[in-house]
Design an enzyme around this catalytic site. Structure first.
Site, PDB file in Angstrom:
ATOM      1  N   HIS A 117     -48.246 -28.287 -62.149  1.00  0.00           N
ATOM      2  CA  HIS A 117     -47.571 -27.307 -62.971  1.00  0.00           C
ATOM      3  C   HIS A 117     -48.776 -25.957 -63.291  1.00  0.00           C
ATOM      4  O   HIS A 117     -49.536 -26.119 -64.065  1.00  0.00           O
ATOM      5  CB  HIS A 117     -47.235 -27.571 -64.350  1.00  0.00           C
ATOM      6  CG  HIS A 117     -46.732 -26.540 -65.435  1.00  0.00           C
ATOM      7  ND1 HIS A 117     -45.718 -26.759 -66.329  1.00  0.00           N
ATOM      8  CD2 HIS A 117     -46.569 -25.145 -65.220  1.00  0.00           C
ATOM      9  CE1 HIS A 117     -45.389 -25.916 -67.117  1.00  0.00           C
ATOM     10  NE2 HIS A 117     -46.003 -24.721 -66.414  1.00  0.00           N
ATOM     11  N   HIS A 149     -49.258 -21.727 -62.312  1.00  0.00           N
ATOM     12  CA  HIS A 149     -48.723 -20.404 -61.995  1.00  0.00           C
ATOM     13  C   HIS A 149     -49.847 -19.634 -61.094  1.00  0.00           C
ATOM     14  O   HIS A 149     -50.917 -19.594 -62.225  1.00  0.00           O
ATOM     15  CB  HIS A 149     -48.123 -19.522 -63.191  1.00  0.00           C
ATOM     16  CG  HIS A 149     -47.088 -20.389 -63.984  1.00  0.00           C
ATOM     17  ND1 HIS A 149     -45.992 -20.122 -63.601  1.00  0.00           N
ATOM     18  CD2 HIS A 149     -47.266 -21.060 -64.738  1.00  0.00           C
ATOM     19  CE1 HIS A 149     -45.130 -20.705 -64.417  1.00  0.00           C
ATOM     20  NE2 HIS A 149     -45.900 -21.750 -65.165  1.00  0.00           N
ATOM     21  N   HIS A 169     -38.841 -24.949 -66.118  1.00  0.00           N
ATOM     22  CA  HIS A 169     -39.423 -24.971 -67.411  1.00  0.00           C
ATOM     23  C   HIS A 169     -38.579 -25.295 -68.473  1.00  0.00           C
ATOM     24  O   HIS A 169     -37.275 -24.443 -68.414  1.00  0.00           O
ATOM     25  CB  HIS A 169     -40.239 -23.676 -67.825  1.00  0.00           C
ATOM     26  CG  HIS A 169     -41.489 -23.414 -67.100  1.00  0.00           C
ATOM     27  ND1 HIS A 169     -41.443 -23.380 -65.900  1.00  0.00           N
ATOM     28  CD2 HIS A 169     -42.453 -23.270 -67.770  1.00  0.00           C
ATOM     29  CE1 HIS A 169     -42.838 -23.225 -65.594  1.00  0.00           C
ATOM     30  NE2 HIS A 169     -43.595 -22.817 -66.440  1.00  0.00           N
ATOM     31  N   GLU A 177     -40.369 -25.725 -73.825  1.00  0.00           N
ATOM     32  CA  GLU A 177     -41.534 -25.346 -74.271  1.00  0.00           C
ATOM     33  C   GLU A 177     -41.447 -24.488 -75.573  1.00  0.00           C
ATOM     34  O   GLU A 177     -42.053 -24.996 -76.454  1.00  0.00           O
ATOM     35  CB  GLU A 177     -41.948 -24.273 -72.888  1.00  0.00           C
ATOM     36  CG  GLU A 177     -43.515 -23.680 -73.250  1.00  0.00           C
ATOM     37  CD  GLU A 177     -43.880 -22.783 -72.343  1.00  0.00           C
ATOM     38  OE1 GLU A 177     -42.871 -22.192 -71.537  1.00  0.00           O
ATOM     39  OE2 GLU A 177     -44.991 -22.574 -72.183  1.00  0.00           O
ATOM     40  N   ASP A 185     -51.124 -24.809 -66.136  1.00  0.00           N
ATOM     41  CA  ASP A 185     -50.224 -23.735 -66.471  1.00  0.00           C
ATOM     42  C   ASP A 185     -50.997 -22.447 -65.966  1.00  0.00           C
ATOM     43  O   ASP A 185     -50.568 -21.951 -64.743  1.00  0.00           O
ATOM     44  CB  ASP A 185     -49.868 -23.828 -67.945  1.00  0.00           C
ATOM     45  CG  ASP A 185     -48.441 -23.293 -68.256  1.00  0.00           C
ATOM     46  OD1 ASP A 185     -47.781 -22.694 -67.184  1.00  0.00           O
ATOM     47  OD2 ASP A 185     -48.099 -22.942 -69.343  1.00  0.00           O
TER      48      ASP A 185
HETATM   49  N1  ADE Z   1     -44.919 -17.960 -66.656  1.00  0.00           N
HETATM   50  C1  ADE Z   1     -46.027 -18.223 -66.529  1.00  0.00           C
HETATM   51  N2  ADE Z   1     -46.481 -19.337 -67.418  1.00  0.00           N
HETATM   52  C2  ADE Z   1     -45.525 -19.607 -68.061  1.00  0.00           C
HETATM   53  C3  ADE Z   1     -45.241 -20.624 -69.272  1.00  0.00           C
HETATM   54  N3  ADE Z   1     -46.219 -21.424 -69.783  1.00  0.00           N
HETATM   55  N4  ADE Z   1     -43.688 -20.573 -69.550  1.00  0.00           N
HETATM   56  C4  ADE Z   1     -42.810 -19.645 -68.993  1.00  0.00           C
HETATM   57  N5  ADE Z   1     -43.205 -18.953 -68.183  1.00  0.00           N
HETATM   58  C5  ADE Z   1     -44.425 -18.872 -67.727  1.00  0.00           C
HETATM   59 ZN    ZN Z   2     -45.729 -22.787 -66.711  1.00  0.00          ZN
END
Ligand code: ADE
Ligand code: ZN
Length: 339
Positions: free
Chosen positions: A16, A18, A198, A201, A279
């Protein structure tokens, strides 16, 4: 042995991450100068000082601005190469990374520019750093499904030959339920992609259930709010659906007020296949190993928990079975020797 050295030595996968969230302020400043992009910061310190978000939307507003410096293939390459170095230094042997093609398309950057730059850096991983990888394209859930389909159509050649391995769903969770993307995820499954989303969260447990039941995902990204529904927890555990958990992200975005309240240990105790991930490490103050160390110390995790988390990450990856076996055998040998 200290936690950091112990965990560094364990073969691990990061699942996970980005790439746009791995854009360190130093690189942001450099790319802004290289591409003559106006950013509202004059120094690295000013960039860092702007990272004062307490919830997902505040973070996302800054994150989408930050990625504006990414213009050329080379920029995506440099961003990815820098992340891979950090991951390898933390003892990751494999990574499955996200990117947001619509965040670039909106700025006139074609899918191929981002994807080719990223893929060029990922291809250097095995020889340069001993790290393998897969690339997952994410769809922005605050946009409509048709916009996601447009990105998916642009990705077709990359999907056909496996350069894109999976489809994910990210961005603003509240009021953007998984059901909004049911047709797109069905098409992606039909095309042979692995699926993640996702969920839970900031959104409710029902979004986690819907990601599983309506989108058919292989993994849930985050999943924290699943714990609000004990029946769902039992079902996720029974199905063996992995959760890619991100402790420092949860702390910075207000999911937990203190890491001592983080649900990771409760997830493990409930039989959920939780993994630890970073993340958006440039924004949340830590890479993979920092996340492990912070949550291990806060929750007083034992060596056996840390080995389980490393094992879960390999098992939850989209590697083929022989590759998983190789990493797991090595993990068992190292854990055995250290324990
Ligand atoms: N895009 C980048 N990080 C994210 C996250 N933690 N939750 C949702 N979208 C994202
Ligand atoms: Zn994320």
């Amino acid at each position: 042995m200290d936690v950091r050295s112990f965990v560094r030595a364990l073969p691990k996968a990061e699942l996970h991450l980005h790439l746009e969230g791995a854009l360190e302020p130093e690189l942001m400043m450099r790319l802004a100068a290289r591409n003559k992009v106006d950013i509202p910061f004059r120094s690295v310190e000013e960039v860092r000082a702007a990272y004062r978000f307490t919830r997902l939307q505040d973070f996302l507003d800054i994150y989408y601005r930050g990625m504006d410096v990414l213009r050329a293939e080379e920029d995506f390459h440099d961003l990815t190469a820098a992340y891979l170095e950090r991951a390898a230094a933390d003892g990751a042997v494999h990574v499955e990374v996200f990117f947001d093609p619509q965040g670039h398309a909106a700025r006139g950057i074609p899918f191929a520019v981002a994807a080719d730059g990223i893929l060029a850096a990922l291809a250097e991983g095995p020889e340069r750093l001993g790290i393998t990888s897969l690339l997952i394209m994410c769809v922005l859930r605050h946009l409509d499904e048709e916009d996601g389909f447009a990105a998916f159509r642009e990705a077709a050649p990359y999907v056909a030959d496996g350069r894109i391995a999976g489809l994910g769903l990210d961005s603003t969770e509240k009021n953007n339920p998984p059901a909004k993307f049911e047709r797109l995820f069905a098409a992606a499954r039909e095309a042979g992609l692995r699926l993640v989303a996702h969920a839970g969260e900031e959104g409710p447990a029902s979004y986690v259930a819907d990601a599983v039941d309506r989108l058919g995902v292989d993994r849930i990204d985050h999943g924290n709010h699943a714990l609000d529904d004990p029946a769902l927890v039992r079902r996720l555990a029974g199905l063996g659906i992995p959760l890619t958990v991100c402790p420092l992200s949860n702390l910075r975005l207000g999911g937990v007020a203190d890491l001592r309240q983080h649900p990771l240990k409760r997830m493990l105790d409930a039989g959920l296949r939780a993994t630890v991930n970073s993340d958006d490490p440039a924004y949340f103050g830590g890479y993979l190993l920092d996340n492990f160390v912070a949550v291990a110390e806060a929750l007083q995790l034992e060596a056996a928990d840390l080995v389980t988390l490393a094992r879960n990450s390999i098992e939850a990856s989209f590697l083929d079975e022989p590759a998983k076996r190789t990493h797991l055998d090595r993990l068992d040998r190292i854990a055995g020797a250290q324990g």
